[in-house]
Design an enzyme around this catalytic site. Sequence first.
Site, PDB file in Angstrom:
ATOM      1  N   GLU A   6       0.843  -0.694  -0.267  1.00  8.83           N
ATOM      2  CA  GLU A   6      -0.156   0.120  -0.297  1.00  8.83           C
ATOM      3  C   GLU A   6       0.870   1.296   0.256  1.00  8.83           C
ATOM      4  O   GLU A   6       1.820   1.055   0.253  1.00  8.83           O
ATOM      5  CB  GLU A   6      -1.145   0.032   1.471  1.00  8.83           C
TER       6      GLU A   6
ATOM      7  N   HIS B  23      -6.052 -11.322   5.313  1.00  9.33           N
ATOM      8  CA  HIS B  23      -5.687 -10.879   4.335  1.00  9.33           C
ATOM      9  C   HIS B  23      -4.642 -12.403   3.275  1.00  9.33           C
ATOM     10  O   HIS B  23      -5.011 -13.239   2.217  1.00  9.33           O
ATOM     11  CB  HIS B  23      -5.911 -10.240   3.065  1.00  9.33           C
TER      12      HIS B  23
END
Length: 484
Positions: free
Chosen positions: A216, A240
């Site tokens: 990110e 995740h």
Amino acid sequence: MVSRVIPVEAFDLVIFGGTGDLARRKILPGLFRRFLSGQMTDDSRIIGAARADLDAAGFRTLVAEAIAEFGGKEAKETAAIAKFLERLDYVSIDATGDGGWTQMHDLMRDGVVRAFYFSVAPSLFGAIAERLHGYNIANDQSRIVVEKPFGRDLETARALNATLAQHFNETQIYRIDHYLGKETVQNLMAVRFGNVLFEPLWNNHYIDHIQITVAETVGVGGRGAYYDKSGAMRDMVQNHLMQLLCLIAMEPPNMFEADAVRDEKLKVIRALQRVDHHHIVRGQYDRDGDKQSYREDAENPRSFTESFIALKCHINNWRWSGVPFYLRTGKKMKSRASEIAVVYKDLGHSIFEGDEARHRNILAIRLQPNEGIDLQVTIKEPGPGGMRLIDVPLDMSFADALGPDAEEVPDAYERLIMDVIRGNQTLFMRGDEVEAAWAWTDPLIRDWERRNDVPKLYDQGSTGPDDALMLMHRDGRRWRDIKG
Ligand code: NAD
């Protein structure tokens, strides 16, 4: 070409936390898109439930604003928006008190699917579940959707599971992980189990290693204090990345059905070897000019929480024995990119010489940006220069393959909410999976806490600390470039 939209059954969906950030950014605009596509029919309703003292008209205004801000190009469909808003209602509710519950009971209809989305802090799950039963709002067919974080360790996850189990069966509980709703993630299963080409090579004879990257560019600013109690391992890896790893590594289920798939995922988690601390690299982003460091964003000058983690793990079974899985995720990285790369072994013997012998196949599954699957294959470089080989992608980008229809591919949240209404739990985590994931994560966290491990600093806009590069270099491998 893409969507044959099949309308779902009529439903009443109550969104607890209907005025919150997640509801406004994802859930409500997503539901509007499903309405626009015809999947949510006119006889369905969405009922916002939150603390704010609003009436139905006030909630509709809030939802109209959310669609305008987050609805993408559909935000221009004013006539459809007006029709959608008619499907909305609102109850001002106190999750921990008695206010609003009788009113909610009176609003519910018989003969439609009842679903309750818990888009609130997990500390409220128990109180809400209890009241849904106490006020006779939920019945045996009702479904609940719960958001992450699902616990912060094994103990809290177990407690949460036990609380929900007091009021709902496992078949009624939908633990959402939006990564599982991504088109490519499901395509990963289609590619693996729908083609004869891949499965025979899907093992330690042919695969050298697997990389999973979720990078990110944003930092933790704004939610730093919250994030500081969690860190990349709890916030990203335990859920995740672990889910992605399971889908890559699981054995073929006997059919594509919720428990068959989840049984296989659970076996993967249980077969994960404990990771030695030498194979874990934790990092924190450093200050960069006037851009704040992690510790400044987290408002904790002595924080030891990681905003980046890379680790190498192994799965103890026949298929994967000896194949390392390298996982990494971090904030403030060079680009926003998520990818799974299956890196195949070198040829056993190459008939080509020198550099021409050194080519590898890579199957890359891109989750973002530009979702798609790309198989790197070796071909001859065109032209008269002799047998020079190059690697080129056999690229299946949704945007190219599906043209303008690609934009119609539903967002992960939309798809998953429709699965809840259809009663399909395949893409949701089962309670035992979540607990097994924590059982693997907990000792690693406890170990670095016990050692007072200090995360390594890394530059903002980089690929993480140098030690993360070394994690692979030591094994004679390297991370793939993170391309946004
Ligand atoms: P938020 O703080 O923006 O909204 C919280 C909502 O809960 C509000 O609607 C508020 O009115 C309601 N609420 C709070 N206390 C209440 C009470 N006592 N009674 C009734 N309603 C009450 O939070 P959010 O960002 O929307 O997140 C909601 C949940 O989803 C959290 O568990 C969060 O961890 C999770 N989540 C959020 C995101 C995200 O992108 N925002 C992503 C993943 C998971």
